[in-house]
Write an enzyme that holds these catalytic residues in place. Sequence first.
Site, PDB file in Angstrom:
ATOM      1  N   GLY A   1      16.237  26.514 -43.203  1.00  0.00           N
ATOM      2  CA  GLY A   1      15.464  25.385 -42.713  1.00  0.00           C
ATOM      3  C   GLY A   1      14.833  24.605 -43.860  1.00  0.00           C
ATOM      4  N   CYS A   2      14.465  23.361 -43.589  1.00  0.00           N
ATOM      5  CA  CYS A   2      13.934  22.483 -44.639  1.00  0.00           C
ATOM      6  C   CYS A   2      12.566  22.943 -45.140  1.00  0.00           C
ATOM      7  CB  CYS A   2      13.878  21.049 -44.138  1.00  0.00           C
ATOM      8  SG  CYS A   2      13.060  20.837 -42.536  1.00  0.00           S
ATOM      9  N   TYR A   3      11.640  23.208 -44.226  1.00  0.00           N
ATOM     10  CA  TYR A   3      10.331  23.733 -44.631  1.00  0.00           C
ATOM     11  C   TYR A   3      10.500  25.066 -45.369  1.00  0.00           C
ATOM     12  CZ  TYR A   3       7.306  20.611 -41.780  1.00  0.00           C
ATOM     13  OH  TYR A   3       6.613  19.554 -41.251  1.00  0.00           O
ATOM     14  N   VAL A   4      11.424  25.859 -44.876  1.00  0.00           N
ATOM     15  CA  VAL A   4      11.657  27.190 -45.451  1.00  0.00           C
ATOM     16  C   VAL A   4      12.119  27.079 -46.900  1.00  0.00           C
ATOM     17  CG1 VAL A   4      13.003  29.306 -45.240  1.00  0.00           C
ATOM     18  CG2 VAL A   4      12.225  28.123 -43.185  1.00  0.00           C
TER      19      VAL A   4
ATOM     20  N   ALA B   1      11.524  24.636 -48.996  1.00  0.00           N
ATOM     21  CA  ALA B   1      10.421  24.170 -49.832  1.00  0.00           C
ATOM     22  C   ALA B   1       9.460  25.303 -50.180  1.00  0.00           C
ATOM     23  CB  ALA B   1       9.669  23.041 -49.127  1.00  0.00           C
TER      24      ALA B   1
END
Length: 339
Positions: A147-150, A152
């Site tokens: 995932g994108c947040y993950v 980062a």
Amino acid sequence: MKTTIVGVSGYAGQVLAQLVARHPSLEVAAVQGHESAGETLGAAVPGMPKELARMVIEPLGSEFGDADVVLLALPHGASQALAPRLLDEGKVVVDLGADFRFGDEASYEAWYGSRHQAVELLGHRVYGLVEVHRKELPGARLIAVPGCYVTAASLALWPLVARSLIGNDLVVVDGYSGVSGAGKGLKPTSHFVSVNENLSAYGLLNHRHTGEMEMNLGRKVLFTPHLAPISRGILSTSYAVPEQMNSPMTGEQLLTMYREVYAGSAFVRISEHPPGTREVLGTNTIAIYPIYDPRTNRYVVISALDNLVKGAAGQAIQALNVAQGWPEELGLDQIGVWP
């Protein structure tokens, strides 16, 4: 390699089309979409090369023909219905959704609230956080894109985890995402009048990316996502308590350690100042700035990435490059947009 993109109607699928079109070892063989089925690819994704712009978008679930690679940019739950068939047909599958991010059925069910329909594949998927799992990717046929947040938060904190510099205390992550991270479908919270001139928290205490962060970091995570009034980009601020047995790393020593951990990672830039999302716009780069706060005895790590590139489509191509034995940067040499 002939490539079919499934889910080209969404933002991540559209960026996939842009990246595959410029990749020297990939060929766009077909595209499938839901809302845009029947349209030309050029109408759905402005700026495509003329020969691809005329390609007609097929409905989801159309035949995959002679595609060597299938890139799935679908909502969670959809890929697990397609992946077994695609793998049986000998295709390489790269899933940008959540269906194969967890390696076990229980974790998926806990965070997504439904039973997994392709449990037999979970032990065969390779997690596509390239900077951490690079050695596992060569030859992979089922790649799960994080995932994108993950991405980062995990890449921001990974050097501290890898060097055993933080204890087992709770890790806190504050994340801020552009509106494209909410997907293309209209929701009351993503309308212009809701987002413009506004900054808001959402998904409190139970955002699904929390479990994925905990899987990567091996610690409990308190994650709070926020919606920012920008089109794309993620800014993440992560906090962790130093391991008590040794003195914390500070200043240039901390920067040097981060550079050592990511020495072979072309898409990680260790910054000497807190990065902003504009610095990485349109690129597959993540910018990371670590610092230690002696007053509160906390490591604070700020990271920025483009949620549609390094947080989704770009990371998918990066993982595929490694899986195929190609140069990791192949087709991903965008220099970004500034100002």
